[in-house]
Design an enzyme around this catalytic site. Sequence first.
Site, PDB file in Angstrom:
ATOM      1  N   TYR A  33      25.915  31.332  47.060  1.00 38.46           N
ATOM      2  CA  TYR A  33      26.284  29.772  46.803  1.00 38.46           C
ATOM      3  C   TYR A  33      26.808  29.163  47.971  1.00 38.46           C
ATOM      4  CZ  TYR A  33      31.379  30.901  47.067  1.00 38.46           C
ATOM      5  OH  TYR A  33      32.772  31.166  47.547  1.00 38.46           O
ATOM      6  N   ARG A 100      17.754  42.399  30.896  1.00 40.19           N
ATOM      7  CA  ARG A 100      18.835  42.792  31.843  1.00 40.19           C
ATOM      8  C   ARG A 100      18.382  44.108  32.472  1.00 40.19           C
ATOM      9  NH1 ARG A 100      23.554  46.093  32.324  1.00 40.19           N
ATOM     10  NH2 ARG A 100      25.429  44.833  33.130  1.00 40.19           N
ATOM     11  N   HIS A 102      19.493  46.556  36.261  1.00 39.79           N
ATOM     12  CA  HIS A 102      20.170  46.429  37.460  1.00 39.79           C
ATOM     13  C   HIS A 102      19.205  46.177  38.314  1.00 39.79           C
ATOM     14  CE1 HIS A 102      23.481  47.901  35.283  1.00 39.79           C
ATOM     15  NE2 HIS A 102      24.451  47.799  36.394  1.00 39.79           N
ATOM     16  N   LYS A 148      27.451  35.159  51.186  1.00 42.37           N
ATOM     17  CA  LYS A 148      28.343  34.289  50.365  1.00 42.37           C
ATOM     18  C   LYS A 148      27.957  34.417  48.968  1.00 42.37           C
ATOM     19  CE  LYS A 148      30.470  29.604  50.569  1.00 42.37           C
ATOM     20  NZ  LYS A 148      31.837  30.081  50.236  1.00 42.37           N
ATOM     21  N   GLU A 181      40.825  37.591  55.949  1.00 41.50           N
ATOM     22  CA  GLU A 181      40.685  36.327  55.775  1.00 41.50           C
ATOM     23  C   GLU A 181      41.103  35.809  54.370  1.00 41.50           C
ATOM     24  OE1 GLU A 181      36.653  34.971  54.822  1.00 41.50           O
ATOM     25  OE2 GLU A 181      36.212  36.760  54.089  1.00 41.50           O
ATOM     26  N   LEU A 206      33.453  36.089  55.745  1.00 40.47           N
ATOM     27  CA  LEU A 206      32.415  35.100  55.844  1.00 40.47           C
ATOM     28  C   LEU A 206      32.660  34.345  57.114  1.00 40.47           C
ATOM     29  CD1 LEU A 206      30.412  33.688  53.837  1.00 40.47           C
ATOM     30  CD2 LEU A 206      32.082  32.019  53.419  1.00 40.47           C
TER      31      LEU A 206
HETATM   32  N1  PDD Z   1      34.862  29.048  50.534  1.00 41.40           N
HETATM   33  N2  PDD Z   1      36.009  33.170  53.565  1.00 41.40           N
HETATM   34  C1  PDD Z   1      35.833  32.839  52.222  1.00 41.40           C
HETATM   35  C2  PDD Z   1      36.007  34.084  51.305  1.00 41.40           C
HETATM   36  C3  PDD Z   1      35.387  31.686  51.773  1.00 41.40           C
HETATM   37  O1  PDD Z   1      34.972  31.828  50.238  1.00 41.40           O
HETATM   38  C4  PDD Z   1      35.184  30.392  52.593  1.00 41.40           C
HETATM   39  C5  PDD Z   1      34.698  29.195  51.717  1.00 41.40           C
HETATM   40  C6  PDD Z   1      35.584  30.484  53.652  1.00 41.40           C
HETATM   41  C7  PDD Z   1      35.297  29.310  54.579  1.00 41.40           C
HETATM   42  O2  PDD Z   1      33.981  28.984  54.893  1.00 41.40           O
HETATM   43  P1  PDD Z   1      33.512  27.423  54.979  1.00 41.40           P
HETATM   44  O3  PDD Z   1      34.255  26.947  56.001  1.00 41.40           O
HETATM   45  O4  PDD Z   1      32.232  27.691  55.320  1.00 41.40           O
HETATM   46  O5  PDD Z   1      33.890  26.721  53.970  1.00 41.40           O
HETATM   47  C8  PDD Z   1      36.052  31.716  54.134  1.00 41.40           C
HETATM   48  C9  PDD Z   1      34.449  27.875  49.737  1.00 41.40           C
HETATM   49  C10 PDD Z   1      35.040  26.684  50.195  1.00 41.40           C
HETATM   50  C11 PDD Z   1      34.537  27.918  48.159  1.00 41.40           C
HETATM   51  O6  PDD Z   1      34.475  29.054  47.657  1.00 41.40           O
HETATM   52  O7  PDD Z   1      34.882  27.207  47.419  1.00 41.40           O
END
Ligand code: PDD
Length: 287
Positions: A33, A100, A102, A148, A181, A206
């Site tokens: 996403y 379904r 895997h 992501k 993070e 991320l």
């Molecule tokens: N989240 N780390 C994680 C685990 C995240 O899910 C996100 C972003 C970030 C920051 O990434 P960016 O600056 O590209 O938004 C770091 C989004 C906003 C969400 O899941 O809603």
Amino acid sequence: MPRLAYVNGRFVPHSAAAVHVEDRGYQFGDGVYEVVTVVQKRFVDLEGHLDRLNRSLGELRIDWPVARNVLEILMRQLLVRNKVSDGIIYLQITRGVAPRDHKFPKSGTPASLVMTTRRVVHERSPNFRKGVKVITIPDIRWLRCDIKSTSLLPNCLGKQEAFEAEAYEAWQVGEDGNITEGTSSNAWILTPEKELITRAPTSEILNGITRLTIIEIAAQQGIKFVERPFSVAEAKAAEEAFTSSATSFVTPVVQIDDTVLSNEPGPLTINLLNSYRQYIERLEATL
Ligand code: PDD
């Protein structure tokens, strides 16, 4: 005109938008996403988000559901149709619909694409003025946090824990005692030696698009910046801290667990937040 969502080739009323029960996003969390912010008809860092989407898809061997330039057009159309000039667009791409099993479905199974929007006037958040509390929790995620992925269960558990502790965010801590993070944001500190620190973009975090923009801003301003791990103890002894994401920009952190860093956001954090706002204002309005 009801709010619309985009689901696999169609704009449909948001209230009726649905994916198939055999969608692999639903069955396995087998998808990726992106979240892109819109401020006064400006996409914030659209190219960076689409570059990262391309990387996430590639790492998981999911095909683009439509060409990248078509996706951009569809994103604009959804925002315009929903009259969103300030807000967020979410997009999810999954490995598609298949019985379904895997292992990957047979080749030719089209990836699914879902997009939704939400109106948000980002500047209304009191967090920028007051700062927020974060808690620290063990990082129980997998070893590919650089992707992501829509598989966000540990992040949801962590965010709920933060909510129950009346905190804005949970900063996750690896087995080595270092902060990786937040559950949906990147973690930053300013040390007493005036070094701005955030973790290097390994597979443990991320690589935030907001993070990359803040790094550029810091470089332009000659701020001493170091990418390295930092411990919970170091964070609690920091002069300033903040957490960054597409939706929270530069959100000042004034408390970590029971340790109060300051009563109000620190000067470097406010400077970076304001610089980030100015950066957005200079972007081209393309909606
Ligand atoms: N989240 N780390 C994680 C685990 C995240 O899910 C996100 C972003 C970030 C920051 O990434 P960016 O600056 O590209 O938004 C770091 C989004 C906003 C969400 O899941 O809603």
